[in-house]
Every structure is written in C-alpha cells, then in structure tokens.
Design an enzyme around this catalytic site. Sequence first.
Site, PDB file in Angstrom:
ATOM      1  NE  ARG A 103     -68.956  -9.380  17.640  1.00 27.49           N
ATOM      2  CZ  ARG A 103     -68.909  -8.177  17.084  1.00 27.49           C
ATOM      3  NH1 ARG A 103     -69.500  -7.157  17.703  1.00 27.49           N
ATOM      4  NH2 ARG A 103     -68.307  -7.977  15.932  1.00 27.49           N
ATOM      5  CD  GLU A 156     -72.799  -0.376  15.321  1.00 24.13           C
ATOM      6  OE1 GLU A 156     -72.307  -0.942  14.318  1.00 24.13           O
ATOM      7  OE2 GLU A 156     -72.995  -0.954  16.396  1.00 24.13           O
ATOM      8  CB  SER A 161     -68.056   0.241  13.758  1.00 21.66           C
ATOM      9  OG  SER A 161     -68.981   0.616  14.739  1.00 21.66           O
ATOM     10  NE  ARG A 181     -76.470  -4.964  22.954  1.00 20.15           N
ATOM     11  CZ  ARG A 181     -75.506  -4.111  22.587  1.00 20.15           C
ATOM     12  NH1 ARG A 181     -74.278  -4.549  22.408  1.00 20.15           N
ATOM     13  NH2 ARG A 181     -75.779  -2.829  22.412  1.00 20.15           N
ATOM     14  NE  ARG A 230     -77.307  -4.223  15.928  1.00 20.60           N
ATOM     15  CZ  ARG A 230     -76.781  -3.502  16.909  1.00 20.60           C
ATOM     16  NH1 ARG A 230     -76.431  -2.238  16.668  1.00 20.60           N
ATOM     17  NH2 ARG A 230     -76.586  -4.011  18.103  1.00 20.60           N
TER      18      ARG A 230
END
Length: 428
Positions: free
Chosen positions: A265, A352, A355, A280, A394
């Site tokens: 990404r 987070e 999701s 990130r 993560r």
Amino acid sequence: MLDLNYVRENIAAVRAALEKRSMPGDVLDKFAEADSERRQVIAESDRLNAERNAASREIGSLMKDGRAAEADARRKAVNELKDRIAELDAKRQAAEQTMRELLSTLPNIPHESVPVGKDESANVEIHRWGTKPEFDFEPKDHVDLGTALGILDLERATKIAGARFAILNAAGARLERALIDFMLDLHAREHGYLETLPPFIVNRDALFGTGQLPKFEQELFKLEDERGFYLVPTAEVPVTNYYRDEILDASQLPMKWAAYTPCFRSEAGSYGKDTRGVIRQHQFEKVELVKYSLPENSYAELDALTQNAETVLQLLGIHYRVVALSTGDLGFGSAKTYDIEVWLPSQNTFREISSCSNYEAFQARRANIRFRRAGGAKPEYVHTLNGSALAVGRTWIAVLENFQQPDGSIVVPEVLRPYMSGIDVIDK
C-alpha cells in the site's frame, strides 16, 4: 456498488443513509440529473418509435393502393425518424453510463445497527478480552526491543528500499513465519476455512470488484506494465474475485477461505502517521479470511468471522477489545465493520489489528458474483465478507511488547513454540 434501480427508486432514502457517512450529496444530484435525462430520452424515443411503426403500416397500405410516390415520401420520413431514434439511443446509453460511473464512486449504505457518528470518536466498544500486562519496569516499544535484540533493522531497510520498510532477522523473521503458520493452521484446521494461496498481482477488474478502483487508485502500487497490473493491497482482492462473473449453487454457500499474502500500500495521505516502527508499512503481511454467504445468513457469518479472528489473540494470550465502527468511520464498501484492537503497552492504548466487515451485495454486484437457489430461481448476488486474522506485522509488535522481560528479552507465547524451532525466549 449499489443497485442502480434501488438508487433510482429510493434516492431520498439513499441520500439520508449516505449523509450518515458525512458524504456530500452532489454525486446523487448528478445521478438524478442523468436519470431525468434518461427518462426524457426514453419517453421521446418511445413516442418516435410509435410514430415510425404507424408510418411503416401506412407505407404498406399506400403500396397496396398503388400510391408509390406517397409511399416513397413516407419512407424518407421514416428514415429520418430512425436517425433521430438512433441519436436518442446514444443519449440514453451515455446517460446510463454516467449513472453507472457515478454509482461506482458511492460507498455502501450502512446497516441499520451501525452507530451513527462523523468519525472514529463515535465507535462503540462491544467487549474486551483478557487483562493488561503488569510490568515492574518501564515497557519499551517494539522498535527499541527489536533493534536491541538484532531482529529488526529499519535503517538498512530504508537504504535498500525507502521509508516504511523493515527487515526482520533471525528469531524476528522466524517469529513472523511462526505467526503466519499458526494463523493458517488455526483457521484451516479448527475453523473450517479452505487455505488458498492467491496471486500477489491482480488486474483492474479485480480491484474494481472489491472497490479499490476507481476511487482509491492513489493508494495502490501499479506496475509499469502495459497489462495494467497492480500489487495486491490485501488478499481480499484476489480471493473475493475467485468466482467473479460466475453463478454458484446455493448449496455451495457459505464458502470460506483463509489466505496469506504480502500486502502493498502506498499509504497516500498518511504521512506523519505511525512513522516510527512497523505499524504502518508499504509492505506487510496478513492472513485474511474471506466468505461468500447467503444474504439471510451474512450477519451471523460476520459474527463468526470476527470470533475466529479474536481466537488468534485469545490463544496468544494478548489483551484486546472489539469495537463497532460508526457510519463516519466505515470503509468504502462496508455495510458493517467490527475492528479488533490489540493492547500495546508502549502506547498505553489499543491499536487496530483487524477489521471484519460485511459488504452485503456491494462487492458481488461489482464483480458479478451470483448464486441460484433450488428450483431454477432467478440468480441473486452473494454477500461477501472479509477480515484480517490477523495483520501479521501488528501481531508481531504485540507479541514483543506484551511479552517483554526486564532484560529486553521476549518470552514466546506457548502456542507459537511448536513453530519456533525450539526458541522459547528471544534474546541476544
């Protein structure tokens, strides 16, 4: 994508639903304008077609009566009508194309149970599991821990690639691989998912199907190739598109896949956020769960998928919570999302890590994934769901921070030890 006919016939309800997502109404205004033009064009075309048919019948009568000259004059008029009708058909097609393009930019309609709010501050905590670890020393973050242990090298990753890349070494790399294997084994053996290894490169049609294109192209890594390939941003893209443009039998549902992929990404617009460490990254790894469901079962399937993802953290013994995202925090294609947030001691907060979302028919309509019930019923769109179970990087961070010791070593969670080649403690 939303159903065109539904939006046309319920535009006020759609506007009200999208206002909950803080979306301006200009796209719907343009949609309504294009639809009005389409209706006018169709009405005019129908009128001219009726006139042409009447004239054609009149030509037949004139020919029978031997009035060839009058028939020829009427033929000229009919040909002019045909040309005008062709122009109107082109306008109708252009209006419909405009409507489809506008629909492709509209997000999904939130489920009625989604909390209403403008951003993440309106998210609602559903429950927590476990307890915070207690330290009799100041806990370090994963960067200090990993660097001191020699298992994380950010400086040389930046030299080789650039910012937001990482190198994991020795037990750090082994821990990453152990987490992947553990997650895949758990979901395939215990939770009944079919393990799959999809391509890590996808085409535009696949990205349109899951909703990344056209709206989020800037967040993707596009290859400099005339074939229009992209690196996968998540396994959701190739796996959800598995049965694109196909019709399944209802008896085949639900379908459940577990897939490992690296993810790529650009993180456009996120610079300045989470710049320290590997929270990130431009390249990271995930184990993704994807489901096709019957529409009437999809919310039960969402609950089950979320529980499957939670089980990873429960077996690792790491404190977490689950929150329901508000309308203002939902992803583009999601009708409802639960975020799983893991406890990070160095930040003294939850972050987070997964999701879990129900897209209802939004993705299936874009990708044309349908099923047919028994008895030759009309095909319907499947409901698609997905969720990280989990984001591996993560989880790696969470293991380091939650199981750190006073001397900077890391105790490997018991459930991972069979995957760690005899490493029970990561130390220097």
